[in-house]
Design an enzyme around this catalytic site. Structure first.
Site, PDB file in Angstrom:
ATOM      1  N   ASN A 110     -12.729   4.217  -6.679  1.00  9.63           N
ATOM      2  CA  ASN A 110     -12.222   4.421  -5.331  1.00  9.63           C
ATOM      3  C   ASN A 110     -11.580   5.799  -5.214  1.00  9.63           C
ATOM      4  O   ASN A 110     -10.993   6.312  -6.162  1.00  9.63           O
ATOM      5  CB  ASN A 110     -11.222   3.317  -4.947  1.00  9.63           C
ATOM      6  CG  ASN A 110      -9.792   3.664  -5.293  1.00  9.63           C
ATOM      7  OD1 ASN A 110      -9.118   4.369  -4.538  1.00  9.63           O
ATOM      8  ND2 ASN A 110      -9.330   3.187  -6.442  1.00  9.63           N
ATOM      9  N   ILE A 158      -1.466   0.596 -16.300  1.00  7.21           N
ATOM     10  CA  ILE A 158      -1.743   1.988 -15.976  1.00  7.21           C
ATOM     11  C   ILE A 158      -2.281   2.114 -14.549  1.00  7.21           C
ATOM     12  O   ILE A 158      -2.712   1.120 -13.951  1.00  7.21           O
ATOM     13  CB  ILE A 158      -2.790   2.601 -16.947  1.00  7.21           C
ATOM     14  CG1 ILE A 158      -4.063   1.763 -16.926  1.00  7.21           C
ATOM     15  CG2 ILE A 158      -2.209   2.731 -18.333  1.00  7.21           C
ATOM     16  CD1 ILE A 158      -5.230   2.300 -17.776  1.00  7.21           C
ATOM     17  N   CYS A 197      -0.200  11.859  -7.683  1.00 10.13           N
ATOM     18  CA  CYS A 197      -0.395  12.581  -6.432  1.00 10.13           C
ATOM     19  C   CYS A 197      -0.371  14.077  -6.720  1.00 10.13           C
ATOM     20  O   CYS A 197       0.349  14.532  -7.606  1.00 10.13           O
ATOM     21  CB  CYS A 197       0.727  12.265  -5.430  1.00 10.13           C
ATOM     22  SG  CYS A 197       1.007  10.517  -5.130  1.00 10.13           S
ATOM     23  N   GLY A 223     -10.783  -2.194 -12.634  1.00  8.78           N
ATOM     24  CA  GLY A 223     -11.599  -3.357 -12.964  1.00  8.78           C
ATOM     25  C   GLY A 223     -11.684  -3.615 -14.461  1.00  8.78           C
ATOM     26  O   GLY A 223     -11.082  -2.900 -15.270  1.00  8.78           O
ATOM     27  N   LYS A 227       0.859  -1.176   0.000  1.00 10.18           N
ATOM     28  CA  LYS A 227       0.000   0.000   0.000  1.00 10.18           C
ATOM     29  C   LYS A 227       0.902   1.235   0.000  1.00 10.18           C
ATOM     30  O   LYS A 227       1.984   1.206   0.577  1.00 10.18           O
ATOM     31  CB  LYS A 227      -0.855  -0.037   1.262  1.00 10.18           C
ATOM     32  CG  LYS A 227      -1.916   1.023   1.367  1.00 10.18           C
ATOM     33  CD  LYS A 227      -2.805   0.720   2.559  1.00 10.18           C
ATOM     34  CE  LYS A 227      -3.845   1.812   2.788  1.00 10.18           C
ATOM     35  NZ  LYS A 227      -4.684   2.066   1.607  1.00 10.18           N
ATOM     36  N   THR A 269      -8.187  -5.124  -8.484  1.00 17.19           N
ATOM     37  CA  THR A 269      -9.600  -5.241  -8.118  1.00 17.19           C
ATOM     38  C   THR A 269     -10.020  -6.682  -7.874  1.00 17.19           C
ATOM     39  O   THR A 269     -10.807  -6.962  -6.964  1.00 17.19           O
ATOM     40  CB  THR A 269     -10.476  -4.608  -9.221  1.00 17.19           C
ATOM     41  OG1 THR A 269     -10.086  -3.239  -9.389  1.00 17.19           O
ATOM     42  CG2 THR A 269     -11.946  -4.661  -8.861  1.00 17.19           C
ATOM     43  N   GLY A 291      -7.656   8.236  -1.044  1.00 20.06           N
ATOM     44  CA  GLY A 291      -6.856   9.386  -0.627  1.00 20.06           C
ATOM     45  C   GLY A 291      -5.516   9.001  -0.046  1.00 20.06           C
ATOM     46  O   GLY A 291      -4.958   9.717   0.799  1.00 20.06           O
ATOM     47  N   LEU A 292      -5.005   7.845  -0.498  1.00 20.07           N
ATOM     48  CA  LEU A 292      -3.669   7.392  -0.087  1.00 20.07           C
ATOM     49  C   LEU A 292      -3.538   7.253   1.426  1.00 20.07           C
ATOM     50  O   LEU A 292      -2.490   7.531   2.015  1.00 20.07           O
ATOM     51  CB  LEU A 292      -2.583   8.331  -0.622  1.00 20.07           C
ATOM     52  CG  LEU A 292      -2.540   8.475  -2.153  1.00 20.07           C
ATOM     53  CD1 LEU A 292      -1.589   9.587  -2.553  1.00 20.07           C
ATOM     54  CD2 LEU A 292      -2.126   7.158  -2.798  1.00 20.07           C
TER      55      LEU A 292
END
Length: 304
Positions: free
Chosen positions: A70, A192, A131, A218, A46, A267, A73-74
């Site tokens: 989704n 990507i 970001c 997805g 993550k 996903t 927000g990191l």
């Protein structure tokens, strides 16, 4: 005789081309209850930032036709807690650990990389350039070629480990960004990241995602992702990790044939935590059936 599934992504050697994508398996320990991580080619953690991040307010995830939006927000535990509490588990996993780094300034990318470079368990870095750059009024790094080049150059200067830059598809010419990564010493690109998407509740007329737009992932994005991989392969001589809507081995093989050296699944991990092992087994069966000795021979093997 079994096929050779090992692949090289620049200096990075993997036992097979299947990688678990950042943000979809936490820090590895969550999904380890459901699958054997030692059989996975690599795990991307993550996103890690210098300081902890709470992320965006809910609702942060919503299903869409053939996909998912989704806007997390990191959210993450931050560098200090990651090293103290997450690295010990990752050291025990017999897989290749790739750290995904997210930042809001170039200096933060450098600092995170420099600190994590000293961790033996970390074998490579995936730099998330999708970001916002706080010093430029929120402009996303990944949409600015000079910024992507600068980040690659600066991160390259503080580590000898492989540097992979995760590219945004929300640009006119993704190959130009891949070229900038190569020019500044990057070892590979991931392609990507998610596409920008939105969804509304027709009764309340409010967005289903609190931040209005989110990242679409997805099966819905697979054809776009494959086309982006193909574009990079045709224009830039740099290893590519293909990402976008891979649900089974057939999807994974499409990316490889289009030009990817390895693939990431994201996903699908929420639907079937054991999907990675199933895809690996099915890719090996495919290679046997098609008399493919090395899966790496399939990279960019498309015929027109």
């Amino acid at each position: 005789m079994s096929a050779d599934l090992s692949v090289n992504i620049g200096k990075l050697k993997l036992k097979n081309p299947l990688i678990l994508a950042s943000g979809t398996v936490g820090y590895g320990n969550e999904i380890s209850q459901f699958t054997d991580l030692s059989k996975i080619g690599a795990i991307v953690t993550k996103s890690i930032s210098l300081k902890p991040r709470k992320g965006n307010p809910p609702q942060r995830i919503v299903e869409t036709p053939s996909g998912m939006l989704n806007s997390i927000g990191l959210a993450n535990v931050g560098l200090e807690v990651f090293i103290k509490e997450k690295i010990p588990f990752l050291k025990k996993v017999n897989s290749t650990i790739i750290c995904n780094i997210a930042a809001s300034t170039i200096e933060e990318y450098i600092e995170c990389t420099k600190v994590l470079d000293g961790e033996d368990a970390v074998k490579a870095f995936e730099i998330n350039v999708s970001c916002p750059n706080v010093k430029k009024g929120g402009l996303v790094f990944g949409n600015d070629i000079s910024a992507v080049g600068k980040i690659t150059e600066e991160v390259r200067a503080v580590t000898g480990k492989p540097v992979i830059v995760k590219l945004s598809p929300n640009t006119a010419n993704i190959a130009e960004f891949a070229a900038a990564v190569k020019k500044e010493g990057g070892d590979a690109v991931s392609a990507i990241n998610t596409l920008v998407g939105a969804s509304f509740n027709i009764i309340t007329r409010k967005p289903k995602i609190a931040m209005v737009t989110g990242g679409l992932s997805g099966p819905a994005i697979k054809p776009v992702a494959i086309a982006k991989v193909l574009e990079i392969k045709r224009n830039v001589d740099i290893p590519i990790i293909g990402i976008g809507g891979i649900m089974n081995h057939k999807d994974a093989l499409e990316f490889i044939i289009a030009g990817a050296s390895a693939v990431q699944i994201g996903t699908v991990n929420f639907i079937n935590p054991n999907a990675g092992l199933e895809i690996i087994a099915d890719m090996e069966s495919y290679c046997k059936e098609m008399n493919v000795e090395r899966i790496s021979d399939l990279t960019g093997s498309y015929i027109i």
